[in-house]
Design a protein around this motif. Structure first.
Motif, PDB file in Angstrom:
ATOM      1  N   ALA A   1     -18.821 -11.982  22.510  1.00  0.00           N
ATOM      2  CA  ALA A   1     -17.433 -12.376  22.736  1.00  0.00           C
ATOM      3  C   ALA A   1     -17.351 -13.518  23.735  1.00  0.00           C
ATOM      4  CB  ALA A   1     -16.617 -11.185  23.221  1.00  0.00           C
ATOM      5  N   ALA A   2     -18.117 -13.415  24.826  1.00  0.00           N
ATOM      6  CA  ALA A   2     -18.068 -14.438  25.873  1.00  0.00           C
ATOM      7  C   ALA A   2     -18.627 -15.767  25.413  1.00  0.00           C
ATOM      8  CB  ALA A   2     -18.836 -13.954  27.101  1.00  0.00           C
ATOM      9  N   MET A   3     -19.575 -15.723  24.481  1.00  0.00           N
ATOM     10  CA  MET A   3     -20.255 -16.945  24.053  1.00  0.00           C
ATOM     11  C   MET A   3     -19.841 -17.394  22.662  1.00  0.00           C
ATOM     12  SD  MET A   3     -24.008 -16.428  25.784  1.00  0.00           S
ATOM     13  CE  MET A   3     -24.171 -15.393  27.261  1.00  0.00           C
ATOM     14  N   ASP A   4     -18.755 -16.787  22.159  1.00  0.00           N
ATOM     15  CA  ASP A   4     -18.149 -17.221  20.897  1.00  0.00           C
ATOM     16  C   ASP A   4     -19.132 -17.190  19.729  1.00  0.00           C
ATOM     17  OD1 ASP A   4     -15.808 -18.044  19.577  1.00  0.00           O
ATOM     18  OD2 ASP A   4     -16.447 -20.141  19.577  1.00  0.00           O
ATOM     19  N   VAL A   5     -19.879 -16.089  19.626  1.00  0.00           N
ATOM     20  CA  VAL A   5     -20.857 -15.935  18.546  1.00  0.00           C
ATOM     21  C   VAL A   5     -20.145 -15.326  17.342  1.00  0.00           C
ATOM     22  CG1 VAL A   5     -23.102 -14.999  17.895  1.00  0.00           C
ATOM     23  CG2 VAL A   5     -22.653 -15.612  20.283  1.00  0.00           C
ATOM     24  N   ARG A   6     -19.526 -16.173  16.537  1.00  0.00           N
ATOM     25  CA  ARG A   6     -18.728 -15.676  15.410  1.00  0.00           C
ATOM     26  C   ARG A   6     -19.581 -15.077  14.301  1.00  0.00           C
ATOM     27  NH1 ARG A   6     -13.464 -16.855  16.247  1.00  0.00           N
ATOM     28  NH2 ARG A   6     -13.122 -18.298  17.983  1.00  0.00           N
ATOM     29  N   ALA A   7     -20.841 -15.406  14.282  1.00  0.00           N
ATOM     30  CA  ALA A   7     -21.736 -14.793  13.304  1.00  0.00           C
ATOM     31  C   ALA A   7     -21.919 -13.307  13.544  1.00  0.00           C
ATOM     32  CB  ALA A   7     -23.096 -15.496  13.345  1.00  0.00           C
ATOM     33  N   ALA A   8     -21.469 -12.822  14.699  1.00  0.00           N
ATOM     34  CA  ALA A   8     -21.601 -11.399  15.019  1.00  0.00           C
ATOM     35  C   ALA A   8     -20.560 -10.533  14.323  1.00  0.00           C
ATOM     36  CB  ALA A   8     -21.483 -11.199  16.535  1.00  0.00           C
ATOM     37  N   VAL A   9     -19.545 -11.137  13.734  1.00  0.00           N
ATOM     38  CA  VAL A   9     -18.422 -10.356  13.194  1.00  0.00           C
ATOM     39  C   VAL A   9     -18.858  -9.260  12.230  1.00  0.00           C
ATOM     40  CG1 VAL A   9     -16.375 -10.515  11.712  1.00  0.00           C
ATOM     41  CG2 VAL A   9     -16.638 -12.070  13.661  1.00  0.00           C
ATOM     42  N   PRO A  10     -19.720  -9.530  11.220  1.00  0.00           N
ATOM     43  CA  PRO A  10     -20.105  -8.425  10.320  1.00  0.00           C
ATOM     44  C   PRO A  10     -20.765  -7.257  11.049  1.00  0.00           C
ATOM     45  CG  PRO A  10     -20.696 -10.556   9.369  1.00  0.00           C
ATOM     46  CD  PRO A  10     -20.285 -10.819  10.786  1.00  0.00           C
ATOM     47  N   GLN A  11     -21.633  -7.555  12.019  1.00  0.00           N
ATOM     48  CA  GLN A  11     -22.269  -6.477  12.775  1.00  0.00           C
ATOM     49  C   GLN A  11     -21.253  -5.718  13.618  1.00  0.00           C
ATOM     50  OE1 GLN A  11     -25.811  -9.229  14.022  1.00  0.00           O
ATOM     51  NE2 GLN A  11     -26.387  -7.152  14.593  1.00  0.00           N
ATOM     52  N   LEU A  12     -20.320  -6.426  14.196  1.00  0.00           N
ATOM     53  CA  LEU A  12     -19.299  -5.779  15.015  1.00  0.00           C
ATOM     54  C   LEU A  12     -18.445  -4.836  14.177  1.00  0.00           C
ATOM     55  CD1 LEU A  12     -18.265  -8.878  17.138  1.00  0.00           C
ATOM     56  CD2 LEU A  12     -19.408  -6.824  18.012  1.00  0.00           C
ATOM     57  N   ILE A  13     -18.112  -5.244  12.975  1.00  0.00           N
ATOM     58  CA  ILE A  13     -17.346  -4.367  12.080  1.00  0.00           C
ATOM     59  C   ILE A  13     -18.137  -3.086  11.804  1.00  0.00           C
ATOM     60  CG2 ILE A  13     -16.480  -4.119   9.724  1.00  0.00           C
ATOM     61  CD1 ILE A  13     -15.653  -7.059   9.850  1.00  0.00           C
ATOM     62  N   ALA A  14     -19.441  -3.240  11.551  1.00  0.00           N
ATOM     63  CA  ALA A  14     -20.277  -2.066  11.293  1.00  0.00           C
ATOM     64  C   ALA A  14     -20.328  -1.137  12.496  1.00  0.00           C
ATOM     65  CB  ALA A  14     -21.685  -2.518  10.907  1.00  0.00           C
ATOM     66  N   LEU A  15     -20.207  -1.689  13.702  1.00  0.00           N
ATOM     67  CA  LEU A  15     -20.291  -0.877  14.923  1.00  0.00           C
ATOM     68  C   LEU A  15     -19.000  -0.139  15.249  1.00  0.00           C
ATOM     69  CD1 LEU A  15     -22.333  -3.278  17.229  1.00  0.00           C
ATOM     70  CD2 LEU A  15     -23.124  -1.151  16.188  1.00  0.00           C
ATOM     71  N   LEU A  16     -17.947  -0.365  14.476  1.00  0.00           N
ATOM     72  CA  LEU A  16     -16.696   0.353  14.719  1.00  0.00           C
ATOM     73  C   LEU A  16     -16.839   1.855  14.489  1.00  0.00           C
ATOM     74  CD1 LEU A  16     -14.089  -2.094  13.123  1.00  0.00           C
ATOM     75  CD2 LEU A  16     -14.628  -1.795  15.556  1.00  0.00           C
ATOM     76  N   ASP A  17     -17.868   2.255  13.762  1.00  0.00           N
ATOM     77  CA  ASP A  17     -18.134   3.684  13.533  1.00  0.00           C
ATOM     78  C   ASP A  17     -19.254   4.223  14.417  1.00  0.00           C
ATOM     79  OD1 ASP A  17     -16.213   3.920  11.506  1.00  0.00           O
ATOM     80  OD2 ASP A  17     -17.596   3.134  10.004  1.00  0.00           O
ATOM     81  N   HIS A  18     -19.656   3.461  15.418  1.00  0.00           N
ATOM     82  CA  HIS A  18     -20.777   3.869  16.266  1.00  0.00           C
ATOM     83  C   HIS A  18     -20.440   5.154  17.033  1.00  0.00           C
ATOM     84  CE1 HIS A  18     -23.978   3.580  19.297  1.00  0.00           C
ATOM     85  NE2 HIS A  18     -24.567   2.726  18.494  1.00  0.00           N
ATOM     86  N   PRO A  19     -21.418   6.029  17.236  1.00  0.00           N
ATOM     87  CA  PRO A  19     -21.118   7.290  17.938  1.00  0.00           C
ATOM     88  C   PRO A  19     -20.803   7.111  19.415  1.00  0.00           C
ATOM     89  CG  PRO A  19     -23.478   7.105  17.442  1.00  0.00           C
ATOM     90  CD  PRO A  19     -22.793   6.003  16.703  1.00  0.00           C
ATOM     91  N   GLN A  20     -21.217   5.994  20.021  1.00  0.00           N
ATOM     92  CA  GLN A  20     -20.954   5.784  21.445  1.00  0.00           C
ATOM     93  C   GLN A  20     -19.586   5.127  21.632  1.00  0.00           C
ATOM     94  OE1 GLN A  20     -24.122   3.609  23.344  1.00  0.00           O
ATOM     95  NE2 GLN A  20     -25.718   4.926  22.473  1.00  0.00           N
TER      96      GLN A  20
END
Length: 280
Positions: free
Chosen positions: A94-113
């Protein structure tokens, strides 16, 4: 780079290394110290060579040493379950504007933590666009109130019609009695949301009138003043949590006036000062 700056992150007692990373961050923030920044970049690029505690402390302040060239190692850390710093990698993306992270971030919405879900929502609010709204929208119904609030903030930051419709649907079909976070984020869609909120202020449902008053006050829009004054003067409706509509309207008017005063003060500070005209 001064070798001592990197060595201080790798050797010595953990407490000493933790103190060192804070020193590097302070130098990077205060003086744009090139050696400190370079050491922090190595920490991100070769994160597996460093203790997790060092990495997390650095990523808490990732904006201090942000660099577009760190996208690849951040993406690697985002998917690295063994290193287990995915929440902090999301902060860095987020701080470094890594927009390529979006698909991984979506997948992490179900993370147990919980923290990983939290930071993923925040990052999607900063990096995502309308395409991520369908993934965020279900979280407005999450049992955890903090995640619902974080999701509303992310949708408001993304903006656009899809985000507005997601928030408005939650406003109209309340799944939870207290939705102040929805009301306050809807106000950020001014001016297009104002007519909808004015109509909601005439609803037969006192809960909807209550939250409409809250949202209207946060718009800072002059058009809503008569409606808020009317609700404050005569609406005796009570919500399911014993909140009074007239009290919400009174509070909304105070909020509106504070917003307008702040805008006026800002505009007066930013207004150019005209040079005095010399007499002929």
């Amino acid at each position: 780079m001064n070798p001592a700056d990197l060595q201080g992150l790798q050797s010595g007692a953990l407490e000493t290394r933790e103190a060192h990373v804070h020193q590097l961050l302070d130098r990077a923030r205060a003086d744009s110290d090139e050696s400190a920044i370079a050491a922090l970049h190595v920490l991100v690029r070769d994160y597996r060579d460093f203790h997790r505690s060092i990495y997390t402390r650095a990523m808490n302040q990732a904006a201090v040493f942000a660099d577009a060239g760190l996208g690849e190692p951040l993406l690697a850390a985002l998917g690295d379950t063994r290193y287990n710093c995915q929440a902090w990698a999301a902060m860095g993306c987020a701080a470094m504007d890594v927009r390529a992270a979006v698909p991984q971030l979506i997948a992490l919405l179900d993370h147990p933590q919980p923290m990983v879900r939290d930071e993923s929502v925040i990052a999607l609010g900063r990096l995502g666009d309308a395409s991520v709204v369908p993934a965020l929208r279900p979280l407005l119904g999450d049992p955890a109130d903090w995640l619902r609030q974080r999701t509303a903030d992310a949708l408001a930051r993304i903006g656009g019609d899809a985000a507005l419709e997601a928030l408005w649907h939650e406003f109209e079909h309340r799944r939870f009695p207290r939705i102040g976070y929805v009301a306050s984020t809807l106000a950020l869609f001014t001016p297009e949301v104002v007519p909808r909120l004015l109509a909601a202020a005439d609803s037969t449902d006192p809960d909807q009138r209550y939250w409409a008053a809250v949202a209207l006050g946060s718009t800072g829009d002059d058009r809503v003043i008569p409606t808020l004054e009317r609700l404050m003067a005569g609406d005796r409706g009570v919500t399911v949590f014993d909140g009074e509509v007239r009290a919400a309207a009174k509070k909304g008017l105070r909020t509106l006036r504070r917003i307008q005063a702040a805008i006026a003060e800002r505009d007066s500070v930013e207004a150019p000062v005209e040079a005095p005209v010399e007499a002929p």
